[in-house]
Design an enzyme around this catalytic site. Structure first.
Site: not given
Ligand code: NDP
Ligand code: 2IT
Length: 448
Positions: A128, A168
């Site tokens: 990561k 992420d």
């Molecule tokens: P984005 O940046 O697209 O969206 C993040 C969302 O979470 C936004 O709505 C943001 O609000 C909110 N958020 C982030 N930090 C905070 C905080 N400290 N307090 C409150 N709200 C918060 O990210 P993703 O959708 O890609 O990721 C979301 C989660 O999913 C994370 O935990 C990530 O690690 C996990 N994840 C992502 C994957 C992927 O493929 N993208 C795969 C697997 C897991 P705001 O805009 O106001 O900051």
């Molecule tokens: O938390 C996760 O699994 C991710 N942010 C996606 C990682 C990836 O390599 O697609």
């Protein structure tokens, strides 16, 4: 040997060596707690120092990221890449750009990624990275210059057979594009498989954008099916409104459920008619505005800057924002309101106390390393397409994703039962399944 004492000793050593890294300790603690029955049956893992080796990253890189903002001011951020474990394949895991990013957070995410990636059954190790850069309010030009500066250091650690980042929090298609452009410029190689989450037009995979959200809903659907239930007619609450949240909402609606609330870091939104996804996508993906803009545009919706999205009564909750966002009181409110199942779209969004409340309340609980594995699994499918210089259809890719999620779910249940727990103990099942795959590969590869 007293296995419990051994685990406590290892955990104590890890905490001492990584003082102040609270999220990392939390993630390690959860996995180590699950391992007692495994280590009792397999003392050879103890003899080979597998747990000690698995909880120490193979390599950690921290670097300065200097860049110039639109006003000509020089800015300095800190970049990270933690290459945690390569027993099963090249390091694989996302990059997070958020002001809260520090080494402990990147280590917790990298540690989770080892087990998640192993669970998918694909040939990917765990890693990561990220930076404490805040993209909010930054112009495209600033984001581009930041990404270029970040890649100018990171490129030397990457490679399609070495380390393959993706998105992420704060890193989506725009950032992946700038990162890829700089990697290509520096190396003079069109190495498609060095990053995943690329746009489909130049090497990305269909369904990668949707994969994490869709996969989380597939996992929840499988959990519900074990009790003869489904999403049909269910009230669902989703936290966040980013990549994972948006596509979780899309799939819930496709399966006949109704998402009535979602959130961002400024507050939450309730729309009893069901979230209008076109409007939400326009606000969050195109205009990059706050979620309150939705309530300004739609009279049936209300925005609240106080309380949490978990105050809204629902049948299912999908936390899709960030770590430790769903706490004991939130869990208690959900249970009181009759929640049936919770699946983590985010990484470690539920605190250990919240998970305990769900356990006591008989709520089906899908931990992130299983429930959100669809994103990284589809990244591995993107790597396969890149290696073969091939492009699969959306339908073909999505059906592979659905099959992987069904398999992850089944594996968790089977392993939990094999190790003497209830099949519903997805935490134990996910941790042990992932551990065994990595531990066996490490054993075969010797002490490295
Ligand atoms: P984005 O940046 O697209 O969206 C993040 C969302 O979470 C936004 O709505 C943001 O609000 C909110 N958020 C982030 N930090 C905070 C905080 N400290 N307090 C409150 N709200 C918060 O990210 P993703 O959708 O890609 O990721 C979301 C989660 O999913 C994370 O935990 C990530 O690690 C996990 N994840 C992502 C994957 C992927 O493929 N993208 C795969 C697997 C897991 P705001 O805009 O106001 O900051
Ligand atoms: O938390 C996760 O699994 C991710 N942010 C996606 C990682 C990836 O390599 O697609």
């Amino acid at each position: 040997m007293d296995t419990k004492a051994y685990i406590e000793d290892v955990y104590g050593q890890i905490c001492r060596r990584s003082a102040g890294e609270g999220e990392f300790h939390q993630a390690v603690d959860e996995v180590l707690r699950s391992l007692e029955p495994v280590l009792e049956r397999h003392p050879e893992y103890v003899d080979a120092g597998i747990v000690e080796r698995m909880s120490e990253p193979e390599r950690q890189v921290m670097f300065r990221v200097p860049w110039v903002d639109d006003q000509g001011v020089v800015r300095v951020n800190r970049g990270f890449r933690v290459e945690f474990n390569s027993a099963l394949g090249p390091y694989k895991g996302g990059l997070r750009f958020h002001p809260s990013v520090n080494l402990g957070i990147v280590k917790f995410l990298g540690f989770e990624q080892i087990f998640k990636n192993a669970l998918t059954g694909m040939a990917i190790g765990g890693g990561k990275g990220g930076a404490d850069f805040d993209p909010k309010g930054r112009s495209d030009g600033e984001v581009m210059r930041f990404c270029q500066a970040f890649m100018t250091e990171l490129y030397r650690h990457l490679g399609e057979h070495t380390d393959v980042p993706a998105g992420d929090i704060g890193v989506g298609a725009r950032e992946i594009g700038y990162l890829f452009g700089q990697y290509k410029r520096i190396t003079n190689r069109y190495e498609s498989g060095v990053l995943t989450g690329k746009p489909v037009a130049w090497g990305g995979s269909h369904a990668r954008t949707e994969a994490t959200g869709y996969g989380t809903v597939y996992f929840a659907q499988e959990m519900l099916a074990t009790r003869g239930q489904s999403f049909e007619g269910r009230r669902v609450v989703v936290s966040g409104s980013g990549n994972v949240a948006v596509y979780a909402i899309e799939k819930v609606h496709a399966l006949g459920g109704r998402v009535i609330a979602c959130s961002d870091s400024s507050g939450y939104l309730v729309d009893e008619e069901g979230i209008d996804l076109d409007l939400l996508k326009d606000i969050k993906e195109v205009r990059r505005e706050r979620i309150s803009a939705y309530a300004d545009a739609k009279p049936t919706a209300r925005f609240s800057a106080r309380g949490t999205v978990y105050d809204v009564p629902c049948d299912l909750a999908l936390p899709c924002a960030t770590q430790n966002e769903l706490r004991r009181d939130d869990a208690a409110a959900l249970v009181k309101n009759g929640v049936i199942a919770v699946a983590e779209g985010a990484n470690m969004p539920c605190t250990p106390e919240a998970v305990e409340v769900f356990r006591e309340g008989g709520v089906l609980f899908g931990p992130g390393k299983a429930a959100n594995a669809g994103g990284v699994a589809t990244s591995a499918l993107e790597m396969q397409q890149n290696a073969a210089r091939d492009t699969w259809s959306f339908q073909q890719t999505e059906s592979r994703l659905a099959a992987i999620m069904r398999d992850v779910h089944a594996q968790c249940r089977e392993t939990a039962e094999t190790y003497g727990a209830n099949a519903d103990d997805y935490v134990l099942g996910a941790n042990i399944t992932g551990f065994l795959r990595v531990a066996d590969a490490m054993t075969a590869q010797g002490v490295v």
